[in-house]
Motif scaffolding. Structure first.
Motif, PDB file in Angstrom:
ATOM      1  N   LEU A   1     -23.301 -37.807 -21.019  1.00  0.00           N
ATOM      2  CA  LEU A   1     -22.921 -36.072 -20.954  1.00  0.00           C
ATOM      3  C   LEU A   1     -23.153 -35.509 -22.157  1.00  0.00           C
ATOM      4  CD1 LEU A   1     -21.325 -36.793 -18.259  1.00  0.00           C
ATOM      5  CD2 LEU A   1     -19.664 -35.200 -18.825  1.00  0.00           C
ATOM      6  N   THR A   2     -23.591 -34.221 -22.283  1.00  0.00           N
ATOM      7  CA  THR A   2     -23.809 -33.604 -23.379  1.00  0.00           C
ATOM      8  C   THR A   2     -22.514 -32.766 -23.632  1.00  0.00           C
ATOM      9  OG1 THR A   2     -24.684 -31.724 -22.217  1.00  0.00           O
ATOM     10  CG2 THR A   2     -26.259 -33.357 -22.702  1.00  0.00           C
ATOM     11  N   ALA A   3     -22.532 -32.118 -24.867  1.00  0.00           N
ATOM     12  CA  ALA A   3     -21.443 -31.461 -25.103  1.00  0.00           C
ATOM     13  C   ALA A   3     -21.106 -30.334 -24.241  1.00  0.00           C
ATOM     14  CB  ALA A   3     -21.384 -30.907 -26.539  1.00  0.00           C
ATOM     15  N   ASP A   4     -22.141 -29.463 -23.672  1.00  0.00           N
ATOM     16  CA  ASP A   4     -21.987 -28.521 -22.818  1.00  0.00           C
ATOM     17  C   ASP A   4     -21.561 -29.018 -21.509  1.00  0.00           C
ATOM     18  OD1 ASP A   4     -22.329 -25.666 -22.392  1.00  0.00           O
ATOM     19  OD2 ASP A   4     -24.255 -26.440 -20.980  1.00  0.00           O
TER      20      ASP A   4
ATOM     21  N   GLY B   1     -24.700 -25.926 -17.298  1.00  0.00           N
ATOM     22  CA  GLY B   1     -25.431 -27.256 -17.328  1.00  0.00           C
ATOM     23  C   GLY B   1     -25.394 -28.121 -16.038  1.00  0.00           C
ATOM     24  N   ARG B   2     -26.313 -28.947 -15.846  1.00  0.00           N
ATOM     25  CA  ARG B   2     -26.570 -29.610 -14.763  1.00  0.00           C
ATOM     26  C   ARG B   2     -25.426 -30.530 -14.492  1.00  0.00           C
ATOM     27  NH1 ARG B   2     -28.558 -34.582 -16.021  1.00  0.00           N
ATOM     28  NH2 ARG B   2     -29.491 -35.046 -18.012  1.00  0.00           N
ATOM     29  N   ILE B   3     -25.108 -31.148 -13.314  1.00  0.00           N
ATOM     30  CA  ILE B   3     -24.031 -32.253 -13.122  1.00  0.00           C
ATOM     31  C   ILE B   3     -24.691 -33.297 -13.105  1.00  0.00           C
ATOM     32  CG2 ILE B   3     -22.369 -33.076 -11.564  1.00  0.00           C
ATOM     33  CD1 ILE B   3     -22.339 -30.366 -10.132  1.00  0.00           C
TER      34      ILE B   3
ATOM     35  N   GLU C   1     -27.556 -28.867 -30.408  1.00  0.00           N
ATOM     36  CA  GLU C   1     -27.771 -29.785 -29.471  1.00  0.00           C
ATOM     37  C   GLU C   1     -28.931 -29.548 -28.515  1.00  0.00           C
ATOM     38  OE1 GLU C   1     -25.286 -30.891 -26.104  1.00  0.00           O
ATOM     39  OE2 GLU C   1     -24.764 -32.580 -27.140  1.00  0.00           O
ATOM     40  N   ARG C   2     -28.768 -28.345 -27.901  1.00  0.00           N
ATOM     41  CA  ARG C   2     -29.900 -27.683 -26.883  1.00  0.00           C
ATOM     42  C   ARG C   2     -31.255 -27.599 -27.502  1.00  0.00           C
ATOM     43  NH1 ARG C   2     -32.942 -27.443 -22.943  1.00  0.00           N
ATOM     44  NH2 ARG C   2     -33.715 -25.661 -22.433  1.00  0.00           N
ATOM     45  N   TYR C   3     -31.397 -27.469 -28.962  1.00  0.00           N
ATOM     46  CA  TYR C   3     -32.825 -27.397 -29.356  1.00  0.00           C
ATOM     47  C   TYR C   3     -33.121 -28.552 -29.697  1.00  0.00           C
ATOM     48  CZ  TYR C   3     -36.443 -24.413 -30.928  1.00  0.00           C
ATOM     49  OH  TYR C   3     -37.607 -23.593 -30.919  1.00  0.00           O
ATOM     50  N   ASN C   4     -32.306 -29.571 -30.182  1.00  0.00           N
ATOM     51  CA  ASN C   4     -32.744 -31.114 -30.201  1.00  0.00           C
ATOM     52  C   ASN C   4     -33.441 -31.416 -29.016  1.00  0.00           C
ATOM     53  OD1 ASN C   4     -32.050 -31.411 -32.998  1.00  0.00           O
ATOM     54  ND2 ASN C   4     -29.906 -32.319 -32.377  1.00  0.00           N
ATOM     55  N   GLU C   5     -32.940 -31.113 -27.904  1.00  0.00           N
ATOM     56  CA  GLU C   5     -33.523 -31.521 -26.629  1.00  0.00           C
ATOM     57  C   GLU C   5     -34.851 -30.761 -26.213  1.00  0.00           C
ATOM     58  OE1 GLU C   5     -32.672 -31.084 -21.763  1.00  0.00           O
ATOM     59  OE2 GLU C   5     -31.130 -30.822 -23.285  1.00  0.00           O
ATOM     60  N   VAL C   6     -34.984 -29.463 -26.821  1.00  0.00           N
ATOM     61  CA  VAL C   6     -36.461 -28.786 -26.655  1.00  0.00           C
ATOM     62  C   VAL C   6     -37.467 -29.502 -27.708  1.00  0.00           C
ATOM     63  CG1 VAL C   6     -37.519 -26.604 -27.119  1.00  0.00           C
ATOM     64  CG2 VAL C   6     -35.093 -26.635 -25.736  1.00  0.00           C
ATOM     65  N   MET C   7     -37.031 -29.707 -28.931  1.00  0.00           N
ATOM     66  CA  MET C   7     -37.989 -30.305 -29.610  1.00  0.00           C
ATOM     67  C   MET C   7     -38.202 -31.739 -29.244  1.00  0.00           C
ATOM     68  SD  MET C   7     -37.015 -28.915 -33.595  1.00  0.00           S
ATOM     69  CE  MET C   7     -38.342 -29.514 -34.229  1.00  0.00           C
TER      70      MET C   7
END
Length: 214
Positions: free
Chosen positions: A14-17, A1-3, A115-121
């Protein structure tokens, strides 16, 4: 993940990742010499436990070692800062061993893919007029594309067109580029998370393409 751009923001964005990356990779280097020695030693115990728990494959010895470390962290934390500083999450730490025994490694039931797919959607929304409808139309359209691209039994111009989009370089923003990006993202997700993200839709494969006159 990005900083994250602002470390000083109390990590509110911050995201969980990103939390995992910060804890397991960056924190011990970043906090060395900044935290008092006793606090740093306590945090080190947590990081060592987190690194083990984050593995995709765990042996019974790994689980026991991680459990010993995480319980040791909780006890040390209570000694340093008192019971009032302890949180419900710290109580949950003591049950991670039981959860892993019941369900397998944490990667089997954590929420990173969700969480990642929520961001995509969320990126599917162009405006706030019926955002739910926008998301589901684009989601089902993309799933139709992926289904068509992966079905080698199809013998039709649509299948050939999608395959040509995947292997060729297209202008950014074009329909062909969008199809290629969707396919690559899906393959990347499947390589990481396996078949957990599989979904079956019965709608027509031509949904997204018919609007383009293809």
């Amino acid at each position: 993940g990005r900083i994250p751009h602002k470390i000083s923001s109390k990590f509110s964005e911050l995201t969980a990742d990103q939390w995992r990356n910060w804890t397991n990779i960056y924190s011990l280097y970043a906090l060395k010499g900044i935290l008092p020695e006793r606090d740093y030693a306590c945090w080190t115990i947590f990081v060592e436990a987190s690194i083990i728990f984050s593995q995709s494959s765990l042996s019974p010895d790994d689980v026991s070692l991680a459990d010993t470390k995480i319980v040791g962290f909780c006890k040390t934390f209570e000694e340093l800062y008192g019971k009032t500083a302890c949180t419900p999450n710290m109580h949950f730490h003591a049950h991670l061993k039981e959860c892993i025994t019941d369900f397998g490694p944490i990667s089997s039931f954590w929420v990173f893919p969700f969480e990642r797919y929520n961001e995509v959607m969320g990126s599917f929304i162009n405006n706030w007029r019926s955002p739910e409808m926008q998301m589901m139309r684009k989601f089902t359209s993309y799933q139709n594309i992926l289904s068509c691209a992966s079905d080698s039994s199809l013998d039709c111009p649509l299948h050939d067109f999608i395959q040509s989009c995947i292997i060729s370089e297209c202008h950014v923003g074009s329909l062909q580029s969008t199809i290629a990006d969707v396919y690559k993202q899906d393959m990347y997700a499947r390589n990481i998370y396996g078949d957990k993200i599989n979904a079956v839709f019965s709608s027509n494969h031509h949904t997204i393409l018919s609007k383009k006159g293809i």
